[in-house]
Scaffold this motif. Structure first.
Motif, PDB file in Angstrom:
ATOM      1  N   ALA A 199       0.855  -1.198   0.000  1.00  0.00           N
ATOM      2  CA  ALA A 199       0.000   0.000   0.000  1.00  0.00           C
ATOM      3  C   ALA A 199       0.882   1.235   0.000  1.00  0.00           C
ATOM      4  N   GLN A 200       0.437   2.259  -0.730  1.00  0.00           N
ATOM      5  CA  GLN A 200       1.201   3.505  -0.835  1.00  0.00           C
ATOM      6  C   GLN A 200       0.264   4.695  -0.709  1.00  0.00           C
ATOM      7  N   ALA A 201       0.682   5.682   0.063  1.00  0.00           N
ATOM      8  CA  ALA A 201      -0.112   6.903   0.229  1.00  0.00           C
ATOM      9  C   ALA A 201      -0.230   7.631  -1.104  1.00  0.00           C
ATOM     10  N   THR A 202      -1.418   8.173  -1.383  1.00  0.00           N
ATOM     11  CA  THR A 202      -1.623   8.905  -2.630  1.00  0.00           C
ATOM     12  C   THR A 202      -1.479  10.411  -2.442  1.00  0.00           C
ATOM     13  N   VAL A 203      -1.734  10.904  -1.220  1.00  0.00           N
ATOM     14  CA  VAL A 203      -1.681  12.342  -0.962  1.00  0.00           C
ATOM     15  C   VAL A 203      -0.827  12.607   0.277  1.00  0.00           C
ATOM     16  N   PRO A 204       0.408  13.058   0.099  1.00  0.00           N
ATOM     17  CA  PRO A 204       1.228  13.385   1.257  1.00  0.00           C
ATOM     18  C   PRO A 204       0.744  14.684   1.909  1.00  0.00           C
ATOM     19  N   ASN A 205       1.013  14.824   3.196  1.00  0.00           N
ATOM     20  CA  ASN A 205       0.669  16.035   3.929  1.00  0.00           C
ATOM     21  C   ASN A 205       1.966  16.793   4.220  1.00  0.00           C
ATOM     22  N   PRO A 206       2.333  17.754   3.371  1.00  0.00           N
ATOM     23  CA  PRO A 206       3.624  18.426   3.531  1.00  0.00           C
ATOM     24  C   PRO A 206       3.686  19.388   4.720  1.00  0.00           C
TER      25      PRO A 206
END
Length: 106
Positions: free
Chosen positions: A20-27
């Motif tokens: 599984a991989q995050a689609t939207v990082p939280n910068p």
């Protein structure tokens, strides 16, 4: 419960072993130099080997159903090491195998 914050490079697997991989990082919030991830955003899953009677039915996405109750960024809960997700289309969960171990939230 308190748990370590997840980041975009955390090792998260569907119950069948797909990555599984995050689609939207939280910068806006980083831990160990990596962006964290917020609960409402889905994750993609690659390499799920699940099949039913010889027909492939792999997990494609994971939607998080629990997150931090007290730690938010941009008004949305951040994900913790004990957060729960449901994979589509199979309805199974995920295993959070590894994440950073310096910053905890609840």
């Amino acid at each position: 419960m308190p748990g370590y914050l997840l980041h975009v490079n955390a090792t998260v697997l569907c119950l069948h072993g797909g990555q599984a991989q995050a689609t939207v990082p939280n910068p806006r919030v980083k831990v160990s130099g990596q962006p964290t991830v917020q609960q409402p955003n889905p994750w993609t899953i690659a390499g799920c080997p699940f099949n039913v009677s010889g027909s492939p039915v792999p997990c494609v996405t994971a939607q998080w159903i629990t997150g931090a109750t007290r730690v938010r960024s941009g008004g949305m809960p951040l994900l913790l090491q004990d957060s729960q997700a449901v994979c589509a289309p199979n309805g199974t969960g995920v295993n959070i195998v590894a994440t950073q171990v310096r910053v905890k939230g609840s």
